[in-house]
Each structure stands twice: as C-alpha cells, then as structure tokens.
Design an enzyme around this catalytic site. Structure first.
Site, mmCIF file in Angstrom:
data_model
loop_
_atom_site.group_PDB
_atom_site.id
_atom_site.type_symbol
_atom_site.label_atom_id
_atom_site.label_comp_id
_atom_site.label_asym_id
_atom_site.label_seq_id
_atom_site.Cartn_x
_atom_site.Cartn_y
_atom_site.Cartn_z
ATOM 1 N N ASP A 1 0.817 -1.203 0.000
ATOM 2 C CA ASP A 1 0.000 0.000 0.000
ATOM 3 C C ASP A 1 0.854 1.257 0.000
ATOM 4 O OD1 ASP A 1 -2.051 -1.753 0.133
ATOM 5 O OD2 ASP A 1 -2.838 -1.111 2.067
ATOM 6 N N GLU B 1 -7.128 3.779 -0.742
ATOM 7 C CA GLU B 1 -6.876 4.582 0.459
ATOM 8 C C GLU B 1 -6.418 5.988 0.068
ATOM 9 O OE1 GLU B 1 -5.525 1.081 3.593
ATOM 10 O OE2 GLU B 1 -4.008 2.393 2.733
ATOM 11 N N CYS C 1 4.510 -1.468 8.675
ATOM 12 C CA CYS C 1 4.549 -0.090 9.166
ATOM 13 C C CYS C 1 4.329 -0.036 10.673
ATOM 14 C CB CYS C 1 3.507 0.755 8.445
ATOM 15 S SG CYS C 1 3.794 0.861 6.659
ATOM 16 N N SER D 1 -5.803 5.041 5.103
ATOM 17 C CA SER D 1 -4.766 4.225 5.703
ATOM 18 C C SER D 1 -4.888 4.271 7.217
ATOM 19 C CB SER D 1 -3.393 4.756 5.283
ATOM 20 O OG SER D 1 -2.376 4.257 6.120
ATOM 21 N N CYS E 1 1.988 -7.478 5.252
ATOM 22 C CA CYS E 1 1.364 -6.208 4.873
ATOM 23 C C CYS E 1 -0.153 -6.246 5.087
ATOM 24 C CB CYS E 1 1.700 -5.875 3.425
ATOM 25 S SG CYS E 1 1.590 -4.110 3.017
ATOM 26 N N ASP E 2 -0.777 -5.072 4.991
ATOM 27 C CA ASP E 2 -2.158 -4.857 5.453
ATOM 28 C C ASP E 2 -3.169 -5.908 5.023
ATOM 29 O OD1 ASP E 2 -0.873 -2.569 6.205
ATOM 30 O OD2 ASP E 2 -2.310 -1.183 5.314
ATOM 31 N N LYS E 3 -3.191 -6.270 3.746
ATOM 32 C CA LYS E 3 -4.252 -7.142 3.248
ATOM 33 C C LYS E 3 -3.949 -8.619 3.477
ATOM 34 C CE LYS E 3 -5.962 -3.331 2.122
ATOM 35 N NZ LYS E 3 -4.755 -2.583 2.494
#
Length: 560
Positions: A83, A447, A196, A473, A124-126
């Site tokens: 992202d 995002e 992150c 985000s 990561c996020d997803k």
C-alpha cells in the site's frame, strides 16, 4: 493405537491413489509421511515490500515446528502488494481486491491439495484479513502468524516512519522543509523488514487476530526482526498439530464473542478504520453475525488507552517492550472488557492464556490507565445520516474538532482533488469530497493517505474535512471520514452532492449530513446516471461482485 489425525489427506490411501502419492514422493514425502497430517504453510514472502521480505525465513521456521510435532509441512506462496508504494497511484485500486485474491488462493491450495491443517503467515495490510478469511473458508485447524512490525526510523533524534514521509510531501509543498530534509526523511523512514510501525492497519489487524484467538499469545507485537518472531512461527507449526489432536477448528475459535474481543482490543489500541471493513469480511467468511452497528455498540463502552501513532507518540515496538498486546488484553480482561471463556489456537481459553501473560511494565507510558484514558470511549465511530444511510467510518482520536460544517468541494477522483490541494485551491473550512472511489466505483476502494497526509503537512488536518466513499490508511489522522455508504457508484447520496452544498460532520452525535432536502435529493437522483463499471481483469471481476463497504466489501455475498 495411535490416533489418525488426518482430515483430508486420507485421499492418499489405497491402490487407486498411487498416482497422487507419486506426485508427492517427488517433493520428498515418504511412506511414513503419508500416515501423518499434511500441514500447509501459506507464505506471503515477496521482495516488493519490506513488510514481507523476511517471511521466507519465517515459513521455514513454521515448517520446522510442524515437522517436529509430527506433521508433514508443505510451503506454498501467495501474493502481496504494498500500500505504501501504490498509495496515490492507480495501483492503489488493487490493494483491497488483493485481500480476496490472497484469501481465494490460500483456500484453493488447501482444498486442492487436501491439506489437514494450515499455518498462514502475513505481513502487509491485506495479508492478515486475507489469511483469516482463507482460514475461515478452508475449515481446517489453523494458526495465523503475523510477520511483525518494522523498527522505527530516525531523523534528527526523533522516531519516524512511512507516514512521516507522506506528511513531509505536504511540508515540502508548503515550503516548510527543503529538498535535502525531505530526502533525509525518505531515506531514514524504513530501516528494514517489517510492517509499518504505528497502530496502522497491519499492526491493528495483527492485534485483532491475537485478541480473536487465532494467533499465539504475544505474537502480534513481537518485532519482525527478532528471535521471538522466528519462535512464533516454529510454535505455530506445532500448534496446528496440537489443534488436530484436540479437534479444534476455526469455527470453534472465531465466535461472536471472539470478534467482540477483537473489536474491544482495536478500540483500546486506537486501531485503523480498516479494521471495521476487514473484521466484517472475516466474520462473513466465518458465518458470524457481526454488523457495523456492533462497532458503535462497543465504541460506547471501551476506552481508548494507547498513546500510539498516528495520533499518539509511540509505535508497536514500544508496546512490545512494555508487555505487548497480551499485557493490554490482561488489563482489559481484569477490567471486565474481554470475554475470557473464548477458545484460542493454544487449545486453551483466553482467560487461561492470560494467566501466563505479563502485566504492563511499571512506569510505562504507552498504555494509559482506566482512570486517565486517552479518550473515555473508543476512537472508531460509525456515522450515519442523509449523506451516509448505511454508515461511514471515522477515527476521532486526537481530533479536537467535534463538529464541522462547510461547503462541499466535489471531486470525482483523487488526482484532481490532490492537484487542487497542491495548488492551494482548497481553503480552511471546506469539506473536500472524493467520490466514485468506493469498492465498485474505484474500483477497489483506494486509500487516501497521500492526500490526507498532504493536508496535515500543510497544516490543514483539522481545518479541512475530507470525506470519501474510499478508505483511509491506518496511518491517516485528522478530520477525515471514509467508507461512506452506499457509495457513489451505487447511487448513494454522496453521488448527488453539488459544489457548495453545506455538509456537517458531528462526531458527538455520530452524524454526517448535507443541508439539502429529501425532495431536492430525489430530483437530483432522477438526473443521475451511473458511470460504467470497470470491465476486465481482476478489477472488473471485483467491481461486478463486491458488496457495500458497510458489509465488509466481500465478493461472495449473494445479496449484495
């Protein structure tokens, strides 16, 4: 007689299955192995993002743990996207849809290869919601392992992260920092492997997974580059074998009370707005009755305790040092906020796990006490009104403005809105609208960290409201409202806004409205024509199948 732990891989028994066995002999499976449960290790390793660059080593550790416990581990891979790299570009349209690609690909391998158990490792996020959706749909004993948080970067003696760079762009545009300073921030923000560092989406969802009982205790806050993280994975391999022995399945763990624990921890930690979207999607896969209104119900009772970025001072690594997510859960359990009788991947209940959990370190300042919280209720709120009948999501931690009314500045895409901000055409008091960027309209519900960070960098984070049917985000902070539903592409009221309409956001009343009569909105609706949907490829499939964001933006929802 030794118990046969195989669920699906009995398909390798007998003369008729000799060809099936022959294929696996080529990868090292032996006669003795065919009597053991086959445990898949889903790895999201990739070189396209620091969040996942180390996960190949973690997968090897999980394989070791599964093998030593008595299973036959088989590593397979799936995708990830970054992202942080795609933010503010056309690539961001692929971000949310990648969640479903990840989920579908893991489920496909588990089903096609007749695996008996699963360790899923995401960074990561997803990856995290994708792995958990796959676990729910695969219906075999499983453990999720988070790849871990990145260490903070440093600049001028201060901790920095990727959000510092996004905000630096706004500061640079404003003339507050020069090229050299921006480059130093850029070069120092991401020092190595890991997701992150603040309480952004990856750390939020990892914490939620642990609170739900789908990750081993303590694993969500262990840093990416640490002996503890390698140990997490080795233990996870063994834990899946133990779940097979106990007969504990994801459906036994992912209950309504478990989801309530996850929402509670997200509220207390001040997590990402994306948690609403992802937890709804995971609950849908697990066939658990969780709705967007459950978030508001729990928001009213759970205090915000964590002084974590983006609205606080600290990062996930700091939380790890003072006791981690388990210490926070212990505090919440002792305060009466957590269901202790929920089953977890240890084969024990939450309460049993927390007996062995550390308490928060004495004198620590990352987590506030109940009698002096960051906020007396949760920071994630669902707003409804004539602009968003199905609900919109805002994160109000650190936002001083409780009510904002201003003229709508309407844009049908992010690039045009960003250009207006950079050209100083957006003024204090405005309500910046970015629409046709929802799940269908984006497509992919991109995002808006880039533009929201630019506004913060230009000192307009609370003087300009930013509203969208897209997402934000976990690193976003300021006066922002996302997930406005129904989305513009589906004819939601946001599609009917005109330049200059007066829009009000009231976080105390949890309302979002436009000062236009229902009769006028109906007249505008008669003139409205839906833009054509994206037609081909991944985004085309997504646009034609995805549900409303208020239902988790899922792609297998029959009554969309």
């Amino acid at each position: 007689m030794k118990k046969d732990l195989r669920i699906n891989s009995k398909v390798f028994d007998g003369a008729m299955k000799a060809p099936n066995r022959a294929m696996l002999r080529a990868v090292g499976v032996t006669d003795e192995d065919f009597k053991k449960p086959m445990i898949g290790v889903a790895s999201t390793w990739s070189e396209v993002t620091p969040c996942n660059i180390h996960i190949d080593d973690l997968a090897t550790s999980a394989k070791k743990g599964a093998r030593e416990a008595g299973g036959v581990p088989l590593i397979f891979n799936t995708i990830t996207v970054s992202d942080g790299i795609s933010m503010g570009t056309e690539g961001m349209k692929y971000s949310l849809s990648s969640r479903d690609v990840i989920a579908d690909s893991i489920e496909t391998v588990v089903g096609a290869e007749s695996l008996d158990g699963l360790v899923a490792i995401g960074g990561c996020d997803k990856n995290i919601p994708g792995c958990l959706i796959a676990i729910a749909n695969s219906e075999v004993p499983a453990v999720f392992v988070y790849g871990g948080t990145i260490a903070p970067g440093r600049h001028n003696g201060q901790d920095i992260d990727i959000v510092s760079v996004f905000e630096g762009v706004g500061q640079h545009n404003n003339g507050d920092i020069n090229d050299e300073t921006l480059r130093k921030v850029e070069c120092g923000a991401c020092p190595g492997a890991g997701s992150c560092g603040g309480m952004y989406t990856a750390n939020t969802m990892a914490s939620a997974a642990e609170a739900m009982g789908m990750s081993l205790p303590g694993s969500s806050s262990n840093p990416a580059v640490s002996p503890e993280k390698l140990a997490d994975c080795e233990k996870a391999g063994a834990a899946v074998h133990n779940l097979l022995e106990l007969g504990v399945y994801p459906k036994d763990i992912m209950t309504k009370e478990a989801f309530e624990n996850a929402i509670t921890v997200v509220m207390a930690l001040g997590g990402s707005t994306n948690a609403v979207l992802h937890l709804l999607a995971i609950a849908h896969a697990a066939e658990v009755d969780i709705t967007i209104d459950d978030f508001n119900r729990l928001q009213k009772t759970v205090p915000h305790l964590a002084d974590l970025k983006p609205s606080g001072k600290y990062v996930m690594q700091d939380l790890h040092r003072v006791g981690g997510v388990q210490a926070v859960m212990k505090m919440l359990y002792e305060g009466g906020y957590i269901h202790g009788d929920c089953m977890t991947v240890t084969g024990k209940t939450v309460a049993e796990n927390l007996q062995e959990a550390p308490s928060l370190a004495e004198g620590q300042q990352v987590i506030m006490p109940f009698d002096n919280p960051k906020r007396k209720d949760g920071p994630l709120i669902v707003l409804k009104g004539n602009l968003s009948p199905s609900g919109a999501v805002a994160k109000v931690s650190g936002v001083k403005v409780k009510r904002h009314t201003g003229p709508a500045r309407v844009f049908d895409n992010e690039p045009d809105a960003t250009a207006a901000v950079m050209a100083n055409e957006i003024n204090d008091g405005d309500v910046l609208i970015i629409r046709y960027v929802g799940p269908k309209g984006g497509p992919g519900m991109p995002e808006m960290l880039s533009i929201s960070a630019i506004l913060v960098g230009k000192g307009m984070g609370e003087s300009v409201a930013l509203l969208t049917d897209g997402r934000f985000s976990g690193g976003t902070h300021g006066l922002v409202v996302g997930h406005i539903a129904p989305e513009a592409q589906s004819g939601g009221p946001i599609a009917l806004l005109k330049e200059g309409d007066m829009v009000t956001i009231d976080s105390d009343l949890q309302e979002i409205s436009v000062d236009v009569s229902e009769a006028e909105l109906e007249e505008r609706r008669k003139q409205w024509v839906a833009p054509p949907l994206h037609r081909k490829g991944v985004l085309g499939k997504y646009a034609h199948n995805v549900s409303c964001s208020s239902k988790g933006a899922v792609t297998d929802y029959l009554n969309r």
